[in-house]
Design an enzyme around this catalytic site. Structure first.
Site, mmCIF file in Angstrom:
data_model
loop_
_atom_site.group_PDB
_atom_site.id
_atom_site.type_symbol
_atom_site.label_atom_id
_atom_site.label_comp_id
_atom_site.label_asym_id
_atom_site.label_seq_id
_atom_site.Cartn_x
_atom_site.Cartn_y
_atom_site.Cartn_z
ATOM 1 N N PHE A 243 -5.446 32.048 -21.863
ATOM 2 C CA PHE A 243 -6.363 32.727 -20.936
ATOM 3 C C PHE A 243 -7.710 32.025 -20.783
ATOM 4 C CE2 PHE A 243 -3.848 36.393 -22.823
ATOM 5 C CZ PHE A 243 -2.952 36.464 -21.775
ATOM 6 N N THR A 470 3.297 31.673 -19.622
ATOM 7 C CA THR A 470 3.411 31.826 -18.177
ATOM 8 C C THR A 470 4.844 31.712 -17.672
ATOM 9 O OG1 THR A 470 3.121 29.457 -17.938
ATOM 10 C CG2 THR A 470 1.142 30.806 -17.790
ATOM 11 N N ARG A 591 4.763 29.320 -2.609
ATOM 12 C CA ARG A 591 6.192 29.521 -2.884
ATOM 13 C C ARG A 591 6.342 30.033 -4.309
ATOM 14 N NH1 ARG A 591 10.729 25.162 -2.360
ATOM 15 N NH2 ARG A 591 12.600 26.489 -2.417
ATOM 16 N N ASN A 594 9.867 31.223 -9.644
ATOM 17 C CA ASN A 594 10.755 32.072 -10.439
ATOM 18 C C ASN A 594 10.282 33.516 -10.327
ATOM 19 O OD1 ASN A 594 12.243 33.420 -12.362
ATOM 20 N ND2 ASN A 594 11.855 31.954 -14.005
ATOM 21 N N THR A 597 9.492 35.467 -13.795
ATOM 22 C CA THR A 597 8.266 35.174 -14.549
ATOM 23 C C THR A 597 7.032 35.340 -13.668
ATOM 24 O OG1 THR A 597 8.693 32.831 -14.132
ATOM 25 C CG2 THR A 597 9.319 33.672 -16.286
ATOM 26 N N GLN A 601 3.639 37.469 -14.398
ATOM 27 C CA GLN A 601 2.287 36.939 -14.275
ATOM 28 C C GLN A 601 1.395 37.907 -13.484
ATOM 29 O OE1 GLN A 601 1.311 34.651 -16.329
ATOM 30 N NE2 GLN A 601 0.827 32.999 -14.925
ATOM 31 N N GLY A 666 -1.502 32.088 -11.619
ATOM 32 C CA GLY A 666 -1.942 32.507 -12.950
ATOM 33 C C GLY A 666 -3.093 33.500 -12.961
ATOM 34 N N GLU A 667 -3.949 33.450 -11.958
ATOM 35 C CA GLU A 667 -5.178 34.239 -12.045
ATOM 36 C C GLU A 667 -5.383 35.258 -10.939
ATOM 37 O OE1 GLU A 667 -8.243 31.346 -14.170
ATOM 38 O OE2 GLU A 667 -6.705 30.286 -13.074
HETATM 39 MO MO1 MOS Z 1 -7.951 29.565 -17.325
HETATM 40 S S1 MOS Z 1 -9.527 30.808 -17.467
HETATM 41 O O1 MOS Z 1 -8.100 28.634 -16.017
HETATM 42 O O2 MOS Z 1 -7.315 29.070 -18.682
#
Ligand code: MOS
Length: 712
Positions: A243, A470, A591, A594, A597, A601, A666-667
């Site tokens: 993170f 992830t 795109r 998966n 997963t 996320q 991811g964010e």
């Molecule tokens: Mo992150 S806060 O880009 O690991």
């Protein structure tokens, strides 16, 4: 067996749900983490951290503990190896918290002052706790508040942006929102604590670590210890969450110093309490948002002033005001990220750095504006869709924000919503719904990969990627399978070893995208080689890639992922408790490699937003300068009982310039989630809560009378 690719029709793997390739290892406990890999002759280091918040170390009384059972050495500023504290790494100059034991200064509570190394962790811990360190204490200042003395605008590029006359714009506006929002200090709180084992092996420094980029850590260690980069190897096979916190931290440096001194492998594992002080955190923020609009809700003035803190030894900026720069336009547009230096640990990147707290303030303010204009919050956002990047002026690669809202509104049942707050009751519960936008930059960074056609018909991919939970290892397996036109079962995916070469870290939502590009490119090269015919020698045939040129040639565009967040809450009028009843997030995020997963996320990000909205808050004791209750009991992160069913979906949004169409996920899932919940609390109670977390005491104090104000 001959190794060929693309000979028979193979079902594409990208886009199909695929369970984690290392899933069995993880659930059976066979997957080993950095703190549990066995080494012969292993010694154990335990960090000793300062009990004062500011001053100088007068003495480290190590003689007494050196006589304790099993103790091998005590390292501190008086005897530790000297390192290069001025090297330029990935993030610029290193944080002196990390180049540890170089002088007698103590700039904050929890600063590492010594490492005790012993035969067992228990012996090391007992001796560390017995170690007496004497200090000359100086007065400290850890009080963060908006506009406090010492607040400044950093000399950093992009700290401030301005166009038009903001005061004139506000004066001319038909409707104005001017409000202050705060978010508290927040921590990564990943499951696996930081851990590293260092040893010298045949002239090479080897580190077994838990990190977000093995090449990153190897490169920083080489620079700090003035070593030939080829003589440093870092591996990080499995990582239990990062993170933003798992780059180079003091424990890896301590382990390297100790193994260099003792000529034995040395492991340093951090405790949860130590992590609160020395592995970074999200700065608290104080944000003022001023929005001016015409009667139809079109923005004519946009001002976002954000303040965060940093330590006295290193400048880190929580860029909350960046959020609106690509999101909302106005003729008068001003954003600034200000800082104040206090006697506190250095903050760092935490999932959606800047965007997470920035979106709370701005997406709450937009909800206030919608209310004042008498507009539906989604209509307000649709009216303010910019043609190009408000600050950059660049065209968007793709921007499907409003499509996310339309799909979300349909699935959430938004059309039936009565906008009047404080109306819906169910026993002692008041019910409400809220929404907010989400965005996060979508970028790619140069990476290298190697793909080998093996003599047995399988393929081995080597890339210094990191799977911090992830699902990157699985996604890359699918990417490689499609690029080679083979079944995923024929791919051996090897990651997280700095010997595999330069690659992007797992960070900035750029990991999987950057690595996928390199893997795709190496696979293409390999197929060209294989197409020439001939057998596969025993050592296989390897093709390599480097995406530096391709990425440098990318057209300049505003590249972002988007999302629409929806939440329904129930507020207990007797206890002030807020329960989130359901959440829905619809994303336009490139795109989806998966779906299995990816869904995880997004749900993880939204859960984090819920936790940020209602629970998370690290409290610093003003008298001692250290935390109150720095552990997972004192710092509550949302538990299962706090989290309702969370629904996630996405609209089709491939990045037009990416070989696979990836944007990065991811964010963006955390962005806007806390605002959607705060907006729902307003809709339930009629009270605006501008300070996170929305604790029961705050809800009770503010009451539930429509028009009330949570600033009380
Ligand atoms: Mo992150 S806060 O880009 O690991």
């Amino acid at each position: 067996m001959t190794t060929t690719t693309g000979t028979a029709a193979v079902t594409p793997s990208v886009g199909a749900a695929h369970t984690r390739v290392e899933g069995r290892e993880k659930v059976t406990g066979a997957a080993r983490y950095a703190g549990e890999i066995p080494f012969a002759g292993l010694a154990h280091g335990w960090l000793v951290v300062s009990t004062i918040a500011r001053g100088r170390i007068r003495s480290v009384e190590s003689a007494a503990v050196e006589a304790m059972p099993g103790v091998l050495t005590v390292l501190h500023h008086g005897n530790a190896p000297q390192v290069d504290g001025e090297y330029v790494g990935l993030l610029g100059k290193p944080d002196p918290t990390i180049t540890l034991f170089q002088n007698d200064r103590v700039p904050f509570a929890g600063w590492p002052v010594a490492l005790v190394v012993a035969e067992t962790p228990e012996q090391a811990r007992e001796a560390a706790e017995a170690l007496e360190v004497r200090y000359d204490e100086e007065p400290h200042d850890v009080a963060f508040s908006a506009g406090r003395p010492g607040t400044y605008t950093p000399q950093d590029q992009g700290a401030e942006t301005e166009k038009g006359d903001i005061e004139a714009g506000l004066a001319a506006a038909a409707v104005v929102v001017d409000a202050e929002y705060t978010t508290p200090e927040e921590h990564h709180a990943m499951m696996e604590p930081h851990a590293a084992t260092a040893r010298w092996d045949s002239g090479r420094l080897e580190l077994v670590d838990s990190n977000q980029g093995s090449m990153w850590v190897a490169d920083e260690l080489a620079k700090m210890f003035s070593l030939d980069p080829a003589s440093v190897r870092v591996r990080s096979e499995h990582v239990g969450g990062g993170f933003g916190s798992k780059g180079l931290r003091p424990h890896q440096v301590a382990a390297v110093m100790a193994t260099t001194t003792l000529h034995r492998p040395v492991r340093v594992v951090l405790t949860r309490r130590q992590m609160f002080a020395i592995t970074g955190y999200r700065s608290p923020t104080a944000q003022r948002v001023r929005l001016g609009a015409d009667a139809d809700g079109r923005l004519c003035a946009f001002d976002h002033q954000a303040q965060s803190l940093t330590s006295t030894v290193h400048e880190f900026i929580e860029r909350s005001a960046d959020y609106g720069r690509a999101m909302y336009d106005a003729d008068a547009h001003h954003t600034v990220n200000r800082l104040v230096k206090l006697d506190v640990p250095t903050p760092t990147f935490v999932r959606a750095p800047g965007e997470a707290p920035g979106s709370f303030a701005l997406e709450s303010a937009l909800d206030e504006l919608a209310e004042k204009c008498g507009l539906d919050p989604i209509v307000l956002r649709a009216r303010n869709e910019p043609e190009a990047g408000p600050v950059s002026g660049l065209p968007y690669s793709t921007r499907r924000l409003i499509d996310c809202f339309e799909e979300g509104a349909r699935r959430f049942g938004w059309a039936d919503r009565d906008p009047i707050p404080g109306l819906r009751r169910e026993g002692r519960w008041l019910l409400g719904t809220g929404t907010a936008s989400a965005t996060f930059p979508s970028n790619a960074m140069p990476s290298t990969a190697a793909v080998t056609a093996e003599a047995d018909g399988t393929f081995t991919v080597r890339i210094t990627a990191a799977d911090i939970g992830t699902g990157a290892r699985t996604a890359l397996t699918q990417i490689a399978a499609d690029a080679l036109e083979v079944e995923p079962g024929r791919i051996h995916m090897r990651i997280a070893d700095s010997d595999f070469g330069q690659a992007m870290i797992a960070g900035g939502s750029m990991g999987t995208r950057s690595w996928a590009w390199a893997v795709t490119s190496a696979a293409k090269e390999l197929r060209e080689q294989l197409a020439l015919g001939g057998g596969i020698p025993e050592e296989g045939i390897t093709a390599r890639s480097n995406t530096a040129e391709a990425i440098a040639a990318l057209a300049q565009k505003e590249r972002h992922s988007y999302g629409a967040q929806f939440a329904e809450v129930a507020v207990d009028t007797a206890t002030g408790e807020v329960r989130v009843r359901r959440m829905l997030g619809i994303f336009a995020a490139g795109r989806i490699v998966n779906p299995l997963t990816a869904r995880s996320q997004f749900i993880g990000g939204m859960t984090w937003g819920l936790s940020m909205a209602l629970h998370e808050e690290a409290v610093r004791d003003q008298a001692f300068g250290s935390h109150v209750g720095p552990d997972l009991a004192g710092y509550h992160v949302a538990a299962h009982a706090d989290v309702p069913p969370i629904e996630v979906g996405w609209v089709d949004d491939p990045d037009p310039d990416d070989p696979v169409g990836i944007k990065g996920i991811g964010e963006v899932g955390i962005v806007g989630a806390a605002a959607a919940i705060a907006n729902a609390v307003w809709h339930a109670t009629g009270v605006r809560h501008r300070h996170l977390p929305i604790r029961p005491d705050r809800v009770l104090l503010a009451g539930t009378a429509p028009g009330g104000d949570g600033d009380a």
